[in-house]
Design a protein around this motif. Structure first.
Motif, short mmCIF file in Angstrom:
data_model
loop_
_atom_site.label_atom_id
_atom_site.label_comp_id
_atom_site.label_asym_id
_atom_site.label_seq_id
_atom_site.Cartn_x
_atom_site.Cartn_y
_atom_site.Cartn_z
N SER A 1 7.60 92.94 -7.80
CA SER A 1 7.79 93.37 -6.41
C SER A 1 6.48 93.69 -5.71
O SER A 1 6.41 93.74 -4.48
N GLU A 2 5.43 93.93 -6.50
CA GLU A 2 4.10 94.18 -5.93
C GLU A 2 3.04 93.69 -6.90
O GLU A 2 3.30 93.51 -8.10
N ARG A 3 1.85 93.46 -6.40
CA ARG A 3 0.78 92.92 -7.21
C ARG A 3 0.12 93.99 -8.08
O ARG A 3 0.00 95.14 -7.67
N LEU A 4 -0.28 93.58 -9.27
CA LEU A 4 -1.00 94.47 -10.17
C LEU A 4 -2.47 94.51 -9.79
O LEU A 4 -3.03 93.53 -9.30
N GLN A 5 -3.10 95.65 -10.03
CA GLN A 5 -4.53 95.79 -9.87
C GLN A 5 -5.17 95.66 -11.25
O GLN A 5 -4.86 96.43 -12.16
N PHE A 6 -6.06 94.69 -11.43
CA PHE A 6 -6.65 94.45 -12.73
C PHE A 6 -7.72 95.49 -13.08
O PHE A 6 -8.54 95.87 -12.24
N THR A 7 -7.66 95.96 -14.32
CA THR A 7 -8.62 96.90 -14.89
C THR A 7 -8.88 96.45 -16.32
O THR A 7 -8.39 95.40 -16.75
N ASN A 8 -9.60 97.26 -17.09
CA ASN A 8 -9.80 96.91 -18.49
C ASN A 8 -8.52 97.05 -19.31
O ASN A 8 -8.44 96.57 -20.44
N LYS A 9 -7.48 97.69 -18.72
CA LYS A 9 -6.19 97.85 -19.40
C LYS A 9 -5.10 96.92 -18.85
O LYS A 9 -4.00 96.86 -19.40
N VAL A 10 -5.40 96.24 -17.76
CA VAL A 10 -4.44 95.32 -17.13
C VAL A 10 -5.17 94.03 -16.83
O VAL A 10 -6.01 93.98 -15.92
N GLN A 11 -4.88 92.98 -17.61
CA GLN A 11 -5.57 91.71 -17.45
C GLN A 11 -4.61 90.54 -17.67
O GLN A 11 -3.68 90.63 -18.47
N PRO A 12 -4.84 89.43 -16.95
CA PRO A 12 -4.02 88.24 -17.18
C PRO A 12 -4.49 87.51 -18.42
O PRO A 12 -5.61 87.74 -18.91
N ILE A 13 -3.65 86.61 -18.93
CA ILE A 13 -4.02 85.79 -20.07
C ILE A 13 -3.77 84.33 -19.73
O ILE A 13 -2.71 83.99 -19.19
N PRO A 14 -4.73 83.44 -20.01
CA PRO A 14 -4.53 82.03 -19.71
C PRO A 14 -3.57 81.36 -20.69
O PRO A 14 -3.36 81.85 -21.80
N LEU A 15 -3.00 80.24 -20.27
CA LEU A 15 -2.06 79.50 -21.09
C LEU A 15 -2.77 78.51 -22.00
O LEU A 15 -3.64 77.76 -21.54
N ALA A 16 -2.42 78.49 -23.26
CA ALA A 16 -2.99 77.51 -24.19
C ALA A 16 -2.48 76.11 -23.83
O ALA A 16 -1.39 75.96 -23.26
N GLU A 17 -3.25 75.11 -24.17
CA GLU A 17 -2.90 73.74 -23.81
C GLU A 17 -2.38 72.91 -24.97
O GLU A 17 -1.84 71.82 -24.77
#
Length: 260
Positions: A128-144
């Motif tokens: 419902s709302e965007r996350l703010q990235f920190t050292n504890k909240v990070q995205p992860i890329p998709l393996a190919e």
């Protein structure tokens, strides 16, 4: 209040069911970790009760398992769910964000007979709302590409640690757990699923109740989504292959309306 309480009980009952290749729920043979070691990990919850795990793909998108939204086989309103991100605890800290929408794979199959069959067990969630990235909240890329047998991977979650009974509070950790799992040949698991599933772990290192939807990671890339386990969390587990479903995931993410 009654409906929400009923949903929680229904969820716990569903996740505690026994049988072969049941939806996955725990970390077995691992130990506690800090959220900084898996900052993409989130907890899906209903009224503060942890139901499943998930992985942050971008600021408003989470990847998880489709079966997390089918409790006792019945579709649940995504608005009953929220995620906790940025905390090793399922009870405190971090941030709580409500779920806005869910896209489940259109060919998701959920059958129960001699085996618990889950095919295309993957879903993409819009927050419902965007996350703010920190050292504890990070995205992860998709393996190919799918990993080779023998490769070591890392699974995380808040699933049971000592058995498959979701009703035993002593088995459900408050703090995030992690375990190293060796990738097995696909036919090493109970059922053969080809390239759509990844088989990992062994009798002493696996996942269990409430680990469903969580990440399987290699080289800080998402290779799998926790999907199925043995009846007593004492066998290798199955994960929906992210490389196999990569195109579907990317198309599902694009199909959501963009936040302003």
């Amino acid at each position: 209040m009654f409906i929400e309480s009923f949903l929680i009980l229904l969820a716990l009952n569903f996740l505690s069911a026994g049988g072969v290749n049941r939806p996955e729920e725990r970390i077995v043979g691992g130990g506690p970790i800090e959220i900084e070691q898996a900052p993409w990990q989130v907890s899906f919850q209903i009224r503060g009760h942890h139901i499943c795990g998930g992985s942050i793909y971008n600021a408003d998108t989470i990847i998880t398992a489709a079966h997390c939204f089918f409790l006792s086989g019945a579709w649940q309103d995504p608005r009953h769910y929220e995620i906790r991100a940025g905390s090793k605890s399922i009870k405190s800290n971090g941030i709580l964000v409500k779920v806005a929408a869910v896209k489940v794979h259109e060919y998701y199959v959920h059958k129960e007979n001699q085996f618990f069959v889950l095919q295309n067990d993957i879903a993409v969630v819009r927050l419902s709302e965007r996350l703010q990235f920190t050292n504890k909240v990070q995205p992860i890329p998709l393996a190919e590409s799918n990993p080779e047998p023998g490769t070591m991977s890392f699974a995380t979650g808040w699933g049971n640690m000592y058995g498959a009974d979701a009703g035993d509070a002593n088995k459900i950790p408050i703090h995030l757990q992690g375990v190293k799992l060796r990738i097995q040949s696909p036919n090493f698991c109970v059922r053969f699923h080809g390239q759509s599933k990844i088989c990992a772990g062994d009798s002493k290192h696996t996942i269990c109740t409430h680990d469903s939807g969580g990440p399987l990671v290699i080289n800080r890339q998402l290779v799998g989504v926790t999907s199925g386990r043995g009846p007593n969390c004492d066998r290798p587990a199955t994960f929906s292959s992210v490389p196999y479903h990569r195109e579907w995931i990317l198309n599902a993410v694009k199909s959501f309306p963009q936040h302003v």
